[in-house]
Design a protein around this motif. Structure first.
Motif, PDB file in Angstrom:
ATOM      1  N   LEU A   1       0.829  -1.209   0.000  1.00 43.91           N
ATOM      2  CA  LEU A   1       0.000   0.000   0.000  1.00 43.91           C
ATOM      3  C   LEU A   1       0.863   1.260   0.000  1.00 43.91           C
ATOM      4  O   LEU A   1       0.576   2.233  -0.699  1.00 43.91           O
ATOM      5  CB  LEU A   1      -0.940   0.004   1.209  1.00 43.91           C
ATOM      6  CG  LEU A   1      -2.117  -0.974   1.132  1.00 43.91           C
ATOM      7  CD1 LEU A   1      -2.865  -1.036   2.446  1.00 43.91           C
ATOM      8  CD2 LEU A   1      -3.080  -0.563   0.010  1.00 43.91           C
TER       9      LEU A   1
ATOM     10  N   THR B   1      -3.452   5.426   3.520  1.00 43.12           N
ATOM     11  CA  THR B   1      -2.030   5.119   3.662  1.00 43.12           C
ATOM     12  C   THR B   1      -1.183   6.340   3.307  1.00 43.12           C
ATOM     13  O   THR B   1      -0.241   6.698   4.038  1.00 43.12           O
ATOM     14  CB  THR B   1      -1.649   3.932   2.731  1.00 43.12           C
ATOM     15  OG1 THR B   1      -2.576   2.885   2.934  1.00 43.12           O
ATOM     16  CG2 THR B   1      -0.241   3.449   2.995  1.00 43.12           C
TER      17      THR B   1
ATOM     18  N   THR C   1      -8.236   2.915   0.709  1.00 45.07           N
ATOM     19  CA  THR C   1      -7.121   2.328   1.454  1.00 45.07           C
ATOM     20  C   THR C   1      -5.806   3.034   1.102  1.00 45.07           C
ATOM     21  O   THR C   1      -5.026   3.393   1.992  1.00 45.07           O
ATOM     22  CB  THR C   1      -7.015   0.814   1.123  1.00 45.07           C
ATOM     23  OG1 THR C   1      -8.312   0.266   1.106  1.00 45.07           O
ATOM     24  CG2 THR C   1      -6.164   0.098   2.128  1.00 45.07           C
TER      25      THR C   1
END
Lengths: 157, 668
Positions: free
Chosen positions: B238, B462, B458
């Motif tokens: 990520l 991050t 997501t």
């Protein structure tokens, strides 16, 4: 695409169907007079229903042009187009557009059949195109139906 | 084709004044041009994304760039769905319709941050490429100069920004033409470089980049103290994706140019999306792989701001030939990176226009340039902010790259979330939807777009934790812009009605005769459509639908004024006319077809219609059905056509469209 040539206007008129109306004062009276004469000369029967239809059409969108030409007309139960020309030397005001002066009135009735509508429109266009102010002046100056008819014939050539 | 000669009516002296309404918004561009505008930003990231990503996550960067560029297909699909719903779409419109004005303003504030950065990061990077080439060429040319790349890149960036500022003032037709040429040249350069570098990799033996991540000193941001991030594969991936996301810059511009895309709009939008994806995917992904595979590690560190230049210098061949290749790469790179400045100006201009139309920005910003018809004040604002950013960054591409992608990523999150919400909130049939929709009885669950949203959310979270510069500067900028929008909106509400804000700004060109409209007529066929008021728009919609590509549609309105014959004095449009022509523009825009709007003052609209139709050489006149009936309307037009068009034998078709769908056509 050029328009198919409409029938000659001169061919639709006779000397009987050209009237000089020096005393005309009112548009509806002139229409009345022309309808009666047309019905009589062209053997169209009772002029009343014709007059009613022409006057009904007059209540809609204007039939007068600022060239000095008025084109009262109606689509009725007649076998073919029937026309008459009224020439008004002193002019008369249009009831709907008072700033316009009518010097010539080309009244006609045409068949109400749908297929005759294109011819009806072409006649409106041809007459409006022919009767320009200078030509109307010539017709008024001609002084007689015979001379007027001759002028129309010449102008159409 | 030269404008048609004036018809008989135009020669007369009856016309005293004609108003032609001009606006640059009625110029439509092809899907290739629209794609080129987007590619100038999206494909230009190939010149700096690898270098920036490698500084953050090491030699495995190409794998992440591959993943991000593949994901760009998903984002393009999201934009196609959004644009198919709103012609004047993009993040602001979609979010507002789904989640309300506050979130729309917040997302667009974040987006503006990236638009302001796109120009500087691209133009400064271009300057770095040119400076690198010059410094390498001076010794070969026996010139004892050395230029400071940072100082040079600032000057270069300012010059490029000034050039595209001028182009955008002149209009999108001009600037998109430049974008198209740049993309064509980039295609040639890409083909040469990829073929040459591919051959080099093949002869030297293919060594794929490693999968293992090697985080740079600032790559983990606030997560630097957490060792589990490095050891947890998912978390590491990520972080890696977050640092590569700037490879997707420019997609919002696709939504902004959609309104200017020609018919058939949706088909062209899809074509543009596929073109954009294939071009950017191949160029960005393959060059990033080849850079790591071919350029030796100890050499590549010197080329991180100029990686494709380094790739050109590392291919097989004599030094001087490689130098020529590098020069070609740099020249093309400088051009496409400069083109990204253009894309950012077009995109930001579009976004701010949506806000201005919605009454959020002062109406003053929407006034059109008197000559070019562009929203020049919005362009001044965008370019002004970009110039300030260029001066503040002092030529540091890495700093700009680090700050970048905050707004883009969060605007993607908001946009995608909004489209998911709209799937439930607005169940009207879509022209196109992101695929993978699971139907169960009456319910349809948008699985595909929901998964895209989850990935975006997501990565965005991050990035929020790992990209300190982006988070801090992005949040500050977003808050400041949001507050400006809020303040501006409440100020506007006190001054204007929302109805005023929704009206188009139109430039008026006044003329004493009908010849004024002739320069706007370019097609061999001309149709004149006469509109009375905004209730006549069905007629326009049908006429636009039936319009052939080789036809100019002259949208005519006659303003009634008693006591006049034809003509009058018009200094500005009244509210009714503004409303009518605003609707005309929206309909033309939605169809992607150009119209020529004009107005005259007359006491006899039939007279004005006939005279104008003759003057423009119309072969068809479309009329709305009036109370007096179609028969009387055609009769009047026939009389006027004869009276005005003396000697003309040309026929004209008169068309009426009825609400029932029936089309009536008569020739006179």
């Amino acid at each position: 695409m050029p328009v198919a040539k409409a029938a000659s206007i001169a061919d639709l008129l006779t000397e009987d169907l050209i009237l000089y109306l020096p005393g005309a004062k009112d548009k509806n009276q002139v229409i009345d007079k022309l309808v009666n004469k047309l019905a009589k000369v062209r053997d169209l029967g009772d002029p009343a229903p014709l007059l009613r239809e022409v006057l009904r059409r007059e209540q809609g969108i204007s039939t007068t042009l600022d060239t000095g030409l008025s084109l009262p007309h109606a689509r009725v139960e007649v076998p073919d187009i029937a026309t008459i020309l009224g020439l008004i030397p002193l002019g008369l005001p249009d009831s709907k557009q008072p700033e316009m002066t009518i010097r010539a009135m080309f009244l006609f009735v045409s068949p109400s059949r749908q297929e005759a509508f294109t011819r009806h429109l072409h006649l409106l266009r041809s007459v409006a195109s022919l009767f320009q102010p200078a030509f109307i002046e010539q017709l008024l100056a001609a002084g007689s139906p015979a001379k007027a008819l001759e002028l129309i014939r010449k102008q159409e050539k | 084709m030269s404008p048609p000669p004036p018809g008989p009516a135009a020669k007369g002296s009856r016309v005293t004044e004609v108003v032609v309404l001009t606006t640059a918004m009625l110029t439509f561009i092809s899907c290739w041009r629209a794609g080129a505008v987007v590619l100038n930003d999206l494909a230009s990231t190939a010149f700096y994304v690898s270098g920036i990503a490698e500084q953050a996550i090491g030699k495995s960067a190409p794998w992440f760039i591959l993943a991000v560029m593949a994901f760009s297909a998903c984002m393009l699909a999201v934009y196609v769905e959004g644009s198919s719903m709103f012609v004047r779409g993009g993040v602001y419109t979609v979010v507002k319709n789904a989640m309300g004005s506050t979130l729309a303003k917040a997302s667009v504030s974040a987006l503006m941050f990236d638009y302001i950065l796109t120009g500087p990061v691209s133009s400064v990077s271009a300057g770095q490429y040119v400076a690198g080439l010059l410094n390498q060429s001076f010794p070969v040319l026996r010139i004892g100069w050395h230029i400071n790349p940072d100082h040079f890149s600032v000057l270069f960036a300012l010059a490029v920004t000034a050039y595209f500022w001028r182009m955008n003032i002149e209009g999108i037709e001009e600037s998109s033409e430049k974008s198209m040429r740049i993309v064509q040249l980039t295609g040639v350069m890409g083909a040469v470089l990829l073929a040459w570098a591919g051959y080099t990799a093949f002869t030297r033996g293919v060594r794929w980049p490693p999968f293992s991540l090697s985080f740079g000193r600032e790559a983990l941001g606030w997560l630097d103290g957490f060792d589990w991030v490095k050891s947890c594969t998912v978390a590491a991936i990520l972080v890696g994706l977050g640092h590569s996301f700037l490879g997707m810059s420019g997609l919002e511009t696709l939504a902004q140019v959609y309104r200017e895309m020609e018919a058939p709009k949706l088909k062209n939008l899809k074509r543009a999306a596929v073109f954009v994806f294939l071009f950017a995917f191949v160029l960005t992904t393959v060059t990033s792989f080849l850079s790591v595979m071919i350029i030796p590690d100890q050499v590549r560190v010197h080329y991180l701001d100029n990686l494709l230049g380094g790739l050109a210098m590392s291919v097989a061949g004599p030094y001087r030939v490689r130098l020529v290749l590098q020069a070609f790469v740099v020249v093309v790179g400088a051009m496409i990176l400069s083109g990204a400045v253009n894309t950012s100006i077009i995109g930001a201009n579009g976004v701010l226009n949506r806000l201005a139309e919605d009454g959020i920005m002062a109406d003053w910003f929407r006034w059109l340039h008197p000559v070019y018809g562009t929203t020049h004040r919005v362009i001044h604002l965008v370019v002004g902010l970009q110039v300030v950013t260029i001066l503040l960054c002092r030529g540091d591409v890495y700093l700009l790259g680090e700050a970048y992608a905050f707004g883009m990523l969060w605007s993607f999150v908001f946009l995608t979330a909004s489209l998911v919400v709209l799937r439930f909130k607005d169940r009207t049939p879509r022209e196109w939807m992101v695929p993978l929709n699971v139907r169960w009885r009456q319910l349809e669950f948008p699985l595909g777009i929901s998964l895209i949203f989850l990935v975006l959310l997501t990565v965005a979270i991050t990035n929020l934790l790992t990209k300190k510069v982006a988070t801090v500067s992005g949040v500050v900028f977003t808050i400041v812009f949001y507050l400006i929008f809020r303040f501006s909106e409440s100020f506007n509400r006190r001054r204007e009605t929302s109805n005023q804000a929704q009206r188009e700004k139109l430039n008026l060109r006044l003329s004493p005769d009908l010849s004024a409209v002739l320069p706007a007529i370019k097609q061999p066929n001309r149709t004149l459509i006469a509109l009375r008021d905004a209730n006549d728009l069905y007629t326009l919609q049908r006429a636009i639908q039936d319009m052939s590509p080789k036809t100019d549609l002259i949208v005519f309105h006659s303003k009634r004024m008693s006591g006049l014959r034809f003509g009058g004095t018009i200094s500005s449009l009244g509210p009714d006319q503004e409303g009518l022509f605003s609707s005309v523009i929206r309909i033309a825009e939605k169809a992607g077809k150009t119209v020529v709007p004009m107005m005259v003052v007359s006491n006899d609209s039939s007279y004005a219609i006939a005279q104008t139709a003759l003057a423009v050489g119309a072969t068809e006149v479309v009329l709305g059905v009036s109370r007096q009936g179609t028969e009387a309307q055609v009769e009047r037009l026939a009389m006027l056509w004869g009276a005005l068009g003396t000697g003309s034998t040309a026929s004209v078709k008169v068309t009426f469209y009825r609400l029932s769908g029936y089309k009536m056509q008569i020739e006179i």
